[in-house]
Design an enzyme around this catalytic site. Structure first.
Site, short mmCIF file in Angstrom:
data_model
loop_
_atom_site.label_atom_id
_atom_site.label_comp_id
_atom_site.label_asym_id
_atom_site.label_seq_id
_atom_site.Cartn_x
_atom_site.Cartn_y
_atom_site.Cartn_z
N SER A 124 22.60 118.15 111.94
CA SER A 124 21.25 117.61 112.20
C SER A 124 21.38 116.24 112.83
O SER A 124 22.33 115.50 112.54
CB SER A 124 20.51 117.48 110.85
OG SER A 124 19.45 116.56 110.97
N SER A 125 20.41 115.89 113.67
CA SER A 125 20.44 114.56 114.31
C SER A 125 20.36 113.46 113.25
O SER A 125 20.84 112.35 113.45
CB SER A 125 19.26 114.39 115.26
OG SER A 125 19.25 115.44 116.19
N GLY B 9 16.12 115.99 121.62
CA GLY B 9 17.26 115.26 122.16
C GLY B 9 18.29 114.89 121.12
O GLY B 9 18.29 115.39 120.01
N TYR B 10 19.20 113.97 121.54
CA TYR B 10 20.37 113.60 120.75
C TYR B 10 21.09 114.89 120.35
O TYR B 10 21.33 115.18 119.18
CB TYR B 10 20.00 112.75 119.53
CG TYR B 10 21.10 111.79 119.21
CD1 TYR B 10 21.34 110.69 120.05
CD2 TYR B 10 21.95 111.98 118.13
CE1 TYR B 10 22.40 109.82 119.80
CE2 TYR B 10 23.00 111.12 117.87
CZ TYR B 10 23.22 110.05 118.71
OH TYR B 10 24.26 109.20 118.46
N LEU B 11 21.43 115.65 121.38
CA LEU B 11 21.93 117.02 121.20
C LEU B 11 23.19 117.06 120.33
O LEU B 11 24.07 116.21 120.48
CB LEU B 11 22.22 117.65 122.56
CG LEU B 11 21.04 117.72 123.53
CD1 LEU B 11 21.46 118.41 124.84
CD2 LEU B 11 19.85 118.44 122.93
N HIS B 12 23.23 118.03 119.44
CA HIS B 12 24.41 118.24 118.61
C HIS B 12 24.83 119.70 118.70
O HIS B 12 24.19 120.48 119.44
CB HIS B 12 24.14 117.82 117.16
CG HIS B 12 22.88 118.43 116.58
ND1 HIS B 12 22.70 119.79 116.50
CD2 HIS B 12 21.76 117.87 116.08
CE1 HIS B 12 21.54 120.05 115.95
NE2 HIS B 12 20.93 118.90 115.70
N GLU B 13 25.85 120.07 117.93
CA GLU B 13 26.39 121.44 118.01
C GLU B 13 25.32 122.51 117.76
O GLU B 13 25.39 123.58 118.34
CB GLU B 13 27.52 121.63 116.99
CG GLU B 13 28.86 121.07 117.43
CD GLU B 13 29.31 121.56 118.80
OE1 GLU B 13 29.18 122.78 119.08
OE2 GLU B 13 29.79 120.75 119.62
N HIS C 17 22.11 122.37 118.63
CA HIS C 17 21.38 122.56 119.89
C HIS C 17 22.26 123.30 120.91
O HIS C 17 21.78 124.19 121.62
CB HIS C 17 21.01 121.21 120.52
CG HIS C 17 20.08 120.37 119.70
ND1 HIS C 17 20.42 119.13 119.23
CD2 HIS C 17 18.82 120.61 119.28
CE1 HIS C 17 19.41 118.62 118.57
NE2 HIS C 17 18.42 119.49 118.58
N LYS D 105 17.80 126.41 110.66
CA LYS D 105 17.71 125.28 109.73
C LYS D 105 16.24 124.90 109.51
O LYS D 105 15.83 124.58 108.41
CB LYS D 105 18.49 124.07 110.23
CG LYS D 105 18.46 122.91 109.24
CD LYS D 105 19.27 121.74 109.68
CE LYS D 105 18.56 120.89 110.67
NZ LYS D 105 17.50 120.02 110.12
#
Ligand code: PAF
Length: 287
Positions: A185-186, A31-35, A37, A149
């Site tokens: 990264s989250s 979760g805490y989706l970023h670019e 993901h 990554k």
């Protein structure tokens, strides 16, 4: 898009999708989706009829001193981003849905898990392999998507899939980077402004290493020393490891004469960041 929290619910939906002849892509996340993901999700949407994103902060992959409690969580925000990117189902179970109170079975991939990050995060990859094999059993995806990554994670999971005959195609997708090169990264959100600026040196040093190798340097120690010197110029950093390894066995290379991965883990302030670059045989003059 549907958000489903229970195992029987997601299995029901996906068994109907399979009966309809749809193939399924899975993007496992915490979760805490970023670019990064969203890039995995885009690839999954392009190549599958149905896309499932799992969102589960997996307690078994965090050590006792690690950030399980603080790990960022925001399901509403994740759901908005996932929907916009074309996800069909979010599977977002609570820990007690995934683990019985007396859960006692774990998946241990030998050797590969002792190297690189595994040498510093005891039990981490056992937790990752266990949860991912559970997700594969629940979702039964045709394809699963992971970021470059977390290179070691990908190598370990690929070996697990091979060794246990799990019928899923493993897709490794290139790292998404910020403008200054920092891998998305989250955990970047933990950095102060100065820490964030400092963190750019990780990729800068990896790029320098790539250029030295391309110019003919084939001594891993010299390359590692250069990376170390670049990083140590910054007072907020503490290096955990810098390694130059074979991309399949993750064993250190004595000489750079074939494809390699240069991987590092560095604390910037209190935050542990990882990054790596992959150099193909074609990029290595002495290969
Ligand atoms: O890479 C991650 O976010 C996690 O390790 C994974 C693969 C979702 C397992 O919890």
């Amino acid at each position: 898009m549907e958000i489903i929290k229970d195992i029987s619910g997601i299995k029901d939906r996906l068994s109907n999708e399979k009966k309809a002849g749809h193939n399924i892509g899975l993007v496992p996340t915490m979760g805490y989706l970023h670019e990064g993901h969203l890039n995995l999700i885009k690839k999954a949407v392009e190549n599958n009829d149905v896309v499932v994103v799992s969102i589960f902060v997996n307690p078994t992959q965090f050590g006792p001193e690690e950030d399980y409690e603080e790990y960022p969580r925001d399901l509403d925000r994740d759901a908005r981003l996932a929907k916009k990117t074309g996800v069909d189902y979010i599977f977002s179970p609570e820990p007690d849905e995934m683990y019985f109170a007396d859960h006692s079975t774990f998946v241990q991939v030998e050797e590969l898990t002792d190297r690189l990050c595994g040498a510093f995060r005891e039990g981490h990859f056992r937790g990752v392999a266990t949860v991912v094999s559970k997700l594969f059993n629940i979702i039964m995806p045709d394809k699963a998507y992971f970021g470059q990554k977390d290179f070691q994670q990908f190598v370990i999971l690929k070996r697990m899939v091979r060794d246990l005959n799990i019928p899923v195609a493993m897709e490794r997708i290139p790292t998404v980077r910020e403008e200054d090169g920092l891998a998305v990264s989250s955990r970047n959100k933990y950095l102060s402004e100065r820490g964030r600026e400092t963190a750019a040196v990780l990729y800068k040093s990896l790029k320098k290493a790539r250029s030295l190798i391309k110019k003919g340097e084939n001594d891993p120690e010299k390359i590692k020393n250069k990376i170390e010197a670049m990083i140590q110029k910054h007072d907020l950093t503490e290096i955990e490891y810098i390694e130059i390894v074979d991309p399949e066995t993750l064993k250190s290379r004595e000489e750079i004469r074939d494809k390699v991965v240069i991987a590092l883990a560095v604390y910037v302030e209190e935050t542990r960041l990882i990054d790596n670059i992959y150099l193909d045989r074609e990029e290595i003059p002495h290969a």
